[in-house]
Design a protein around this motif. Structure first.
Motif, PDB file in Angstrom:
ATOM      1  N   UNK A  25      -3.013  13.248 -38.903  1.00 53.71           N
ATOM      2  CA  UNK A  25      -2.669  11.847 -39.120  1.00 53.71           C
ATOM      3  C   UNK A  25      -1.847  11.712 -40.391  1.00 53.71           C
ATOM      4  N   UNK A  26      -0.722  11.000 -40.294  1.00 55.51           N
ATOM      5  CA  UNK A  26       0.078  10.658 -41.479  1.00 55.51           C
ATOM      6  C   UNK A  26      -0.522   9.383 -42.067  1.00 55.51           C
ATOM      7  N   UNK A  27      -1.536   9.559 -42.891  1.00 60.57           N
ATOM      8  CA  UNK A  27      -2.321   8.444 -43.407  1.00 60.57           C
ATOM      9  C   UNK A  27      -1.783   7.951 -44.749  1.00 60.57           C
ATOM     10  N   UNK A  28      -2.496   7.014 -45.339  1.00 59.63           N
ATOM     11  CA  UNK A  28      -2.214   6.615 -46.728  1.00 59.63           C
ATOM     12  C   UNK A  28      -3.447   6.967 -47.568  1.00 59.63           C
ATOM     13  N   UNK A  29      -3.339   6.817 -48.881  1.00 60.21           N
ATOM     14  CA  UNK A  29      -4.393   7.325 -49.764  1.00 60.21           C
ATOM     15  C   UNK A  29      -5.753   6.663 -49.555  1.00 60.21           C
ATOM     16  N   UNK A  30      -5.773   5.482 -48.944  1.00 59.57           N
ATOM     17  CA  UNK A  30      -7.062   4.809 -48.708  1.00 59.57           C
ATOM     18  C   UNK A  30      -7.832   5.437 -47.548  1.00 59.57           C
ATOM     19  N   UNK A  31      -7.109   6.068 -46.626  1.00 63.09           N
ATOM     20  CA  UNK A  31      -7.674   6.577 -45.355  1.00 63.09           C
ATOM     21  C   UNK A  31      -8.325   5.468 -44.526  1.00 63.09           C
ATOM     22  N   UNK A  32      -7.916   4.230 -44.754  1.00 65.67           N
ATOM     23  CA  UNK A  32      -8.550   3.117 -44.031  1.00 65.67           C
ATOM     24  C   UNK A  32      -7.657   2.551 -42.930  1.00 65.67           C
ATOM     25  N   UNK A  33      -6.689   3.336 -42.497  1.00 73.38           N
ATOM     26  CA  UNK A  33      -5.835   2.900 -41.392  1.00 73.38           C
ATOM     27  C   UNK A  33      -4.565   2.231 -41.876  1.00 73.38           C
ATOM     28  N   UNK A  34      -3.667   1.959 -40.938  1.00 69.30           N
ATOM     29  CA  UNK A  34      -2.378   1.356 -41.271  1.00 69.30           C
ATOM     30  C   UNK A  34      -1.557   1.210 -40.015  1.00 69.30           C
ATOM     31  N   UNK A  35      -0.234   1.248 -40.162  1.00 68.83           N
ATOM     32  CA  UNK A  35       0.664   1.128 -39.010  1.00 68.83           C
ATOM     33  C   UNK A  35       1.060   2.501 -38.507  1.00 68.83           C
ATOM     34  N   UNK A  36       2.154   2.570 -37.767  1.00 67.75           N
ATOM     35  CA  UNK A  36       2.715   3.838 -37.317  1.00 67.75           C
ATOM     36  C   UNK A  36       1.710   4.708 -36.587  1.00 67.75           C
ATOM     37  N   UNK A  37       1.796   6.010 -36.831  1.00 65.89           N
ATOM     38  CA  UNK A  37       0.935   6.952 -36.120  1.00 65.89           C
ATOM     39  C   UNK A  37      -0.522   6.773 -36.546  1.00 65.89           C
ATOM     40  N   UNK A  38      -0.740   6.355 -37.774  1.00 69.03           N
ATOM     41  CA  UNK A  38      -2.093   6.096 -38.288  1.00 69.03           C
ATOM     42  C   UNK A  38      -2.778   5.012 -37.447  1.00 69.03           C
ATOM     43  N   UNK A  39      -2.054   3.910 -37.216  1.00 71.04           N
ATOM     44  CA  UNK A  39      -2.596   2.830 -36.393  1.00 71.04           C
ATOM     45  C   UNK A  39      -2.876   3.302 -34.977  1.00 71.04           C
ATOM     46  N   UNK A  40      -1.961   4.079 -34.425  1.00 73.00           N
ATOM     47  CA  UNK A  40      -2.123   4.574 -33.045  1.00 73.00           C
ATOM     48  C   UNK A  40      -3.349   5.483 -32.945  1.00 73.00           C
ATOM     49  N   UNK A  41      -3.550   6.346 -33.944  1.00 70.90           N
ATOM     50  CA  UNK A  41      -4.688   7.270 -33.915  1.00 70.90           C
ATOM     51  C   UNK A  41      -6.005   6.488 -34.030  1.00 70.90           C
ATOM     52  N   UNK A  42      -6.067   5.517 -34.924  1.00 72.48           N
ATOM     53  CA  UNK A  42      -7.307   4.729 -35.056  1.00 72.48           C
ATOM     54  C   UNK A  42      -7.588   3.917 -33.790  1.00 72.48           C
ATOM     55  N   UNK A  43      -6.553   3.367 -33.180  1.00 70.71           N
ATOM     56  CA  UNK A  43      -6.766   2.602 -31.932  1.00 70.71           C
ATOM     57  C   UNK A  43      -7.301   3.512 -30.832  1.00 70.71           C
ATOM     58  N   UNK A  44      -6.714   4.692 -30.725  1.00 68.85           N
ATOM     59  CA  UNK A  44      -7.118   5.592 -29.638  1.00 68.85           C
ATOM     60  C   UNK A  44      -8.481   6.234 -29.892  1.00 68.85           C
ATOM     61  N   UNK A  45      -8.793   6.491 -31.152  1.00 67.53           N
ATOM     62  CA  UNK A  45     -10.067   7.171 -31.472  1.00 67.53           C
ATOM     63  C   UNK A  45     -11.243   6.204 -31.423  1.00 67.53           C
ATOM     64  N   UNK A  46     -10.983   4.913 -31.708  1.00 67.98           N
ATOM     65  CA  UNK A  46     -12.051   3.921 -31.721  1.00 67.98           C
ATOM     66  C   UNK A  46     -12.648   3.743 -33.102  1.00 67.98           C
ATOM     67  N   UNK A  47     -13.543   2.753 -33.247  1.00 67.22           N
ATOM     68  CA  UNK A  47     -14.035   2.337 -34.565  1.00 67.22           C
ATOM     69  C   UNK A  47     -14.864   3.375 -35.313  1.00 67.22           C
ATOM     70  N   UNK A  48     -15.426   4.333 -34.619  1.00 63.83           N
ATOM     71  CA  UNK A  48     -16.214   5.355 -35.319  1.00 63.83           C
ATOM     72  C   UNK A  48     -15.356   6.180 -36.274  1.00 63.83           C
ATOM     73  N   UNK A  49     -14.084   6.300 -35.963  1.00 67.39           N
ATOM     74  CA  UNK A  49     -13.192   7.051 -36.859  1.00 67.39           C
ATOM     75  C   UNK A  49     -13.074   6.339 -38.204  1.00 67.39           C
ATOM     76  N   UNK A  50     -12.863   5.018 -38.151  1.00 62.27           N
ATOM     77  CA  UNK A  50     -12.752   4.258 -39.401  1.00 62.27           C
ATOM     78  C   UNK A  50     -14.053   4.344 -40.195  1.00 62.27           C
ATOM     79  N   UNK A  51     -15.166   4.292 -39.492  1.00 61.24           N
ATOM     80  CA  UNK A  51     -16.473   4.391 -40.170  1.00 61.24           C
ATOM     81  C   UNK A  51     -16.582   5.729 -40.913  1.00 61.24           C
TER      82      UNK A  51
END
Ligand code: AR6
Length: 175
Positions: A25-51
């Motif tokens: 994942x091309x994330x940002x320093x917060x690791x709390x999600x964002x746009x681009x590929x980061x957003x796509x990965x969090x959407x596809x993985x579901x909320x447990x990833x953000x947790x």
């Protein structure tokens, strides 16, 4: 050497669909999600990833952190943070190489043998695409040469980006 180099491939499409041990994942320093590929990965993985990401507490630029893949076909996600492009004289090349190297190192430590990367920093972070592709493929060749990986995929989101990567891959033989 040639055998290892042949483990590298360029593919076109959505990285969240790839059935590999880990996607990056091309994330940002917060690791709390964002746009681009980061957003796509969090959407596809579901909320447990953000947790799980919340529990990590961030990641400095050029480093990497590992999580599960949850609803993704990939078993793991390697989250890394590439540099924001600031014109090329602020250490961007070194930081981008470090993001790739840290991702490969973390993956190898965790027994990951198949891994797919997006074109880190080349979207929202504005890193020039061909310059980034040279760094990505150079680091991919170093990682392939260790023998730690069976498959290293560079997953491009457009045919145009894939042709840049293909061209760079062919221009840089050996390694
Ligand atoms: N599969 C593969 N590649 C993709 C996908 C996808 N589903 N979606 C986009 N790309 P970017 P960055 C490509 O902007 O430049 C986020 O907000 C895209 O076309 O995702 O490192 C983070 O939270 C481009 O080639 O990442 C950070 O804040 C590449 O992925 C920031 O963006 C990277 O573009 C990171 O910016």
């Amino acid at each position: 050497m040639a055998d290892h180099a042949n483990r590298i491939a360029v593919v076109t499409g959505d990285i969240t669909r790839l059935d590999v041990d880990a996607i990056v994942n091309a994330a940002n320093e917060s690791l709390l999600g964002g746009g681009g590929v980061d957003g796509a990965i969090h959407r596809a993985a579901g909320p447990d990833l953000l947790a799980e990401c919340r529990g990590i507490g961030g990641c400095p630029t050029g480093e990497a952190r590992l999580t599960g893949g949850y609803r993704l076909p990939a078993r793991h996600v390697v989250h890394t943070v590439g540099p924001v492009w600031r014109g090329g004289t602020a250490g961007e090349d070194v930081a981008l190489a470090s993001a790739y190297r840290a991702s490969f190192a973390l993956a190898a430590e965790n027994g990951i043998r198949t891994i797919a990367f997006p074109a880190i920093s080349t979207g929202i972070y504005g890193f020039p695409k061909e310059r980034a592709a040279r760094i990505a493929i150079d680091e991919g060749r170093r990682a392939a040469a260790t023998g730690a990986f069976d498959r290293i995929l560079f997953c491009c989101f457009s045919e145009a980006d894939a042709s840049i990567h293909e061209r760079v891959l062919q221009q840089m033989p050996g390694g």
